[in-house]
Design a protein around this motif. Sequence first.
Motif, short mmCIF file in Angstrom:
data_model
loop_
_atom_site.label_atom_id
_atom_site.label_comp_id
_atom_site.label_asym_id
_atom_site.label_seq_id
_atom_site.Cartn_x
_atom_site.Cartn_y
_atom_site.Cartn_z
N LEU A 58 0.71 -1.06 0.09
CA LEU A 58 0.10 0.13 -0.06
C LEU A 58 1.08 1.33 0.04
N THR A 59 2.23 1.07 0.51
CA THR A 59 2.91 2.34 0.63
C THR A 59 3.39 2.81 -0.79
N HIS A 60 3.68 1.72 -1.65
CA HIS A 60 3.99 1.85 -2.85
C HIS A 60 2.73 2.36 -3.87
N VAL A 61 1.64 1.80 -3.56
CA VAL A 61 0.45 2.40 -4.29
C VAL A 61 0.13 3.94 -3.89
N ARG A 62 0.47 4.06 -2.67
CA ARG A 62 0.16 5.46 -2.38
C ARG A 62 1.42 6.48 -3.07
N ASN A 63 2.43 6.08 -2.87
CA ASN A 63 3.78 6.81 -3.64
C ASN A 63 3.23 6.83 -4.99
N SER A 64 2.98 5.76 -5.52
CA SER A 64 2.67 6.18 -7.28
C SER A 64 1.47 6.90 -7.54
N ALA A 65 0.42 6.81 -6.66
CA ALA A 65 -0.85 7.59 -6.75
C ALA A 65 -0.17 9.23 -6.35
N GLY A 66 0.56 9.32 -5.41
CA GLY A 66 1.05 10.73 -5.18
C GLY A 66 1.55 11.31 -6.49
N ASN A 67 2.54 10.48 -7.10
CA ASN A 67 3.17 10.95 -8.41
C ASN A 67 2.35 11.16 -9.44
N TRP A 68 1.30 10.25 -9.73
CA TRP A 68 0.70 10.65 -10.57
C TRP A 68 -0.42 11.70 -10.58
N ILE A 69 -1.06 11.74 -9.26
CA ILE A 69 -1.67 12.96 -9.03
C ILE A 69 -1.23 14.43 -9.07
N ALA A 70 0.29 14.34 -8.96
CA ALA A 70 1.06 15.66 -9.01
C ALA A 70 1.18 15.74 -10.24
N GLN A 71 1.47 14.86 -10.94
CA GLN A 71 1.79 15.11 -12.63
C GLN A 71 0.22 15.60 -13.30
N ALA A 72 -0.73 15.05 -13.00
CA ALA A 72 -2.06 15.13 -13.40
C ALA A 72 -2.19 16.77 -13.05
N ILE A 73 -1.97 17.39 -11.94
CA ILE A 73 -2.31 18.73 -11.59
C ILE A 73 -1.23 19.65 -12.38
N VAL A 74 -0.24 19.27 -12.54
CA VAL A 74 0.72 20.17 -13.26
C VAL A 74 0.18 20.02 -14.86
N MET A 75 0.01 18.96 -15.48
CA MET A 75 -0.78 19.12 -16.67
C MET A 75 -2.19 19.85 -17.00
N GLN A 76 -2.78 19.70 -15.71
CA GLN A 76 -3.98 20.60 -15.80
C GLN A 76 -3.41 22.13 -15.77
N GLU A 77 -2.57 22.26 -14.95
CA GLU A 77 -2.18 23.97 -15.02
C GLU A 77 -1.38 24.39 -16.31
N ARG A 78 -0.77 23.38 -16.94
CA ARG A 78 -0.21 23.78 -18.01
C ARG A 78 -1.11 24.21 -19.04
N LYS A 79 -2.23 23.37 -19.14
CA LYS A 79 -3.29 23.73 -20.15
C LYS A 79 -4.03 24.86 -19.80
N MET A 80 -3.96 25.33 -18.55
CA MET A 80 -4.56 26.67 -18.35
C MET A 80 -3.61 27.71 -18.59
N ALA A 81 -2.26 27.51 -18.31
CA ALA A 81 -1.23 28.55 -18.59
C ALA A 81 -1.35 28.73 -20.14
N ALA A 82 -1.30 27.68 -20.76
CA ALA A 82 -0.92 27.83 -22.34
C ALA A 82 -2.29 28.34 -22.97
N LYS A 83 -3.43 28.08 -22.46
CA LYS A 83 -4.74 28.66 -23.09
C LYS A 83 -4.86 30.20 -22.90
N MET A 84 -4.78 30.48 -21.48
CA MET A 84 -4.93 31.86 -21.11
C MET A 84 -3.79 32.89 -21.52
N LEU A 85 -2.66 32.10 -21.20
CA LEU A 85 -1.64 33.23 -21.32
C LEU A 85 -0.43 32.96 -22.29
#
Length: 968
Positions: free
Chosen positions: A316-343
């Motif tokens: 479960l520790t590795h599931v949480r670690n992988s989930a954390g990495n995946w979530i962080a990258q998903a957040i960053v990707m969404q932010e990049r989409k917002m930044a590229a579209k608006m600015l």
Amino acid sequence: MSSIKSIITSQYTKDGVKKLLSEVDDLVLKKKTSKNPSELLQKADDVTVGDKKIKVGTSEETVISKKDFKVKEPKVAKETIEEFLESFKSNTVSKKILADFNIDKINSNEDIIKMINLIAKTVKPSEVVKQTRGVRTQGTTKSVGTKLSKDENFLVNVLGTKAGSTYNAEQIYGIRQLYEAGLNRLNHLAKKAADTDYATDVDVIKFRQHYALMAQIHKVLLGVRTETARALNQFKIPSNASKKYSFLGGDVDSLNRQSLLVELGGKDEVQGLAKLYLSAPDDVVKKINAVEKTGLQKISDATAEIFLNAILSNPLTHVRNSAGNWIAQAIVMQERKMAAKMLGGQGSGMNFISPYEDVAKTWGKFMAAKEIMAAMQNVYKLGGSKVETKLGQVTAQNFGIKNEGAAAIVDVLGKGLTLGNYPTKWLKVADDYFKNREFRSEVYALAFSEGMEMYGKGLLPKDKLATYIASRVANPTKEILSKAYSQAQYTSFQTQLGKRGDVFDIGAVAQKGKNFAANRGPFSWITNYYLPFVQTPTNIAGFVAERTPVLAQILTNYNAKIAAGGREAAIAKAQLRLGSYVYLIGSMLGYYGVTRGSDVRLSTNKLTGGENLIAKTTKTQPFQIEIPIGEGKYQKISFQSFDPISQMFANAASSGQMLALTGQSFYGNVWQSEDKLAGSQQFAKDALLYAVGLSYTIGQNISNSTMLAGAGKFVDDVNKLTQGGLRGPSNFKQAGKEVLSEMATSYIPTGFKQIGKIYNSLEGDNFQKIATEFEEYSKRNFADNDLEYDYDLRGRKYDKFMYFSQFERDAIDEELYRVNPKITPPRDYFRYTYGGVLGEEVSVKLNSQEKRWFRQNIGKIFDAKLNEVINSRYYQDSNTRFERAGLLENAWEESKNQARDWFEDPNKAFFETTNEDGQKYNKSYISALKERADELKTIKINAGESGEQRFGGFIPDGSTPNLIGADE
């Protein structure tokens, strides 16, 4: 820059960009790229700016950015092959052999022996005879900083053997020359590394690498059971296999070097080792062992490695670690989409962000994923890891064991205790996967933006755009590699502390302190027990702060990014905007109690442990979502440990609670109050208190994360030891025993503990248990069915932690949570009072059975009183929360006093036990406790202490009567 955006968006749609990227991939894979993409730019008239010629494009405006003004950066001269060979100061070892005398060329024990034999073959037999008899010829290099004047002494003192017993004459000569040359270079590198004013990272790492190489050669020649490859790999910069296996070019060695330096303890720490080496006596063994750790330090490091693998062994520790990495990258990707579209279209050079950059980033991540899965072991080797402890400590090699049988036993035992280091390897493999995805995607994004900027400025024809981007992907610049590398570290929370550029760099102090303790004494086991991770939780906190309104402006470099404009500002704005959305939704849910973070109400409960007891009783623990499924019934979904999103939701929930409490205060103190002025003053005080409480709970939410669980243990253990110390040496000893028992069972792999949880749940027992002794702590990890149950404030068993569960909460629970009375938990000690004039007493630590009895019976009494008090007319007529809290606090204290009276009554508090004849009988708790009290009293008397227990002792003469009512 708006004109560039309009040019790009007018010519390209999202589908058009995807088609363009498909062409890019085709060109890259078919290697139809240019090593110098700037050659593809169309010729135009040049404008001279200083000594720089700037091309003028066909667009309406020509932008001259900071990148066009190049200032020569001081470059560190690389060590030439001549300088490398000269540093050995050897005229007897050939240059060809010396060229292979470095950490990157030696990968096995055989390589070392081969080098010695090659040296031996280069000298005449007559010269060997002279050398082995201690006679030097003019052609022999003088030893610098070593005592090798006689080979007989050399063999005995350096290798601990006699001539002819292990090595022949030729080999003795080769070994001696190898040592002399190697130590000459080590002296040279140590002096460069120890120079705090001019030493570079390269100088420092070269010293540490060569020192490790010399130490390894020494162990091999001593006959220590060792694996050279494993021993030296931890000091090597990750190999760059991308040129062979990857479609992506570039060199990340310089970036990996920085990560390696951090893993070695930091530049200051390695420079300290260089100074320590230089100050060591001029003796081969003492020089080589100058920074060798003591036996206790090695045991400490080995213990730390065992513990780290134990806590990482739960899947479960590795599931949480992988989930954390995946979530962080998903957040960053969404932010990049917002930044590229608006600015998109703002900035220039490396600070330019193009419209549709998010599409390119997604495309690059997809390509990276395919490549990584095809050749997991041979993709780009990116340095860094969440693991902050050096591995390979539980080995015969580390402890210098020569005996083959003993060495084999130690190695097998080490693999068993560390689980073969597979838990830490799994962590690194998962992190490497996500780092490579992010690295590749960022290279694609930056190459795409660079090409689009050139196209938007009219410097690049449309028909060459795909080739330009493909060429930049295949041949990224140093700046692109550095940005992509930093981004990969950022999303895996491995940014080096001290280089973040914000307030969270303070974490570097803790990291240096941890390294200092590990290298100055046998303390690494204790620092890793309480603080196994520093860098990761600090970066998670920084990640969350960058997306938290107000905190972003205060704690991070948000303002500096906004001032920089362009790409930096666009991404910073997108981060805060997305974070604000999360906080808006989360605070609304927190307002209605659907999501929960730490309680913002400041009270002594946060210090006494009462807050935790109330949360367990009312089922309002932080990091959970509760969905109503019926009258008084809820479905709980815990998001604990899924950082960083768990931190953001917890903070948002606490924000929502603050808004709810502030609104209630306004309604009660201002809206309904006849005295508006007094009510407004009270409201202002409440609002300030809740705001301060929110700040406190943000830190509390961070400390509740899995990565900082050890810090919570530290606080609990200090409290236990302090309370035990205040009650005398015997109780301090008992408290220490309990702390050590829990510490010892922490080394049981969490993977096994998870199996134990599943077993206990299948047995139908999923309630929390009490553990005081070592045996009980051990059982709690596996089969805990026969342990004592723990109870909440109302005398009810409560469930163990689960991510998904259902619970009930009645009106009394709701009122208890709303009023939040000050609760002082039942003590784990009992003051046994003896009769007599002075009324001597002794504090006895309760065992698990006695703790259970008190918690259960206090809870039952308090539950009855709660029903009585809450339904009373006096309570209902109380106008303020403080009045109601006072009534509940009185009920709690009365419940504790009544339970104590019951405990002292043999007819009310007893348990079934068996005598020596095997017959069962009831024995009172107080009589069992008296037996332990008498032992403590005797210890005091024998120590010559006198006076009442509260003053430190007993009257030494005569016996003291028992507590009235106690059994004999």
